[in-house]
Scaffold this motif. Structure first.
Motif: not given
Length: 53
Positions: A22-28
């Motif tokens: 989730l962090m890998m997809f939301l941070v960008p």
């Protein structure tokens, strides 16, 4: 290791994995949103300065 401990460990790994992806997809997307907002703010201020001159 008992079966219930094994299930708890699998549940823990699942939650950690979901959080990581989730962090890998939301941070960008958040960085794109913040960067885009900053660029738009810069363009507006530059346009105001041109109108004043």
């Amino acid at each position: 290791m008992e079966f219930t401990q094994y299930l708890g460990f699998l549940a823990f790994l699942t939650v950690i994995s979901i959080g990581f992806w989730l962090m890998m997809f939301l941070v960008p997307f958040v960085l794109y949103w913040v960067t885009g907002g900053a660029i738009e703010l810069y363009k507006e201020k530059r346009a105001e300065q041109k109108l004043e001159k």
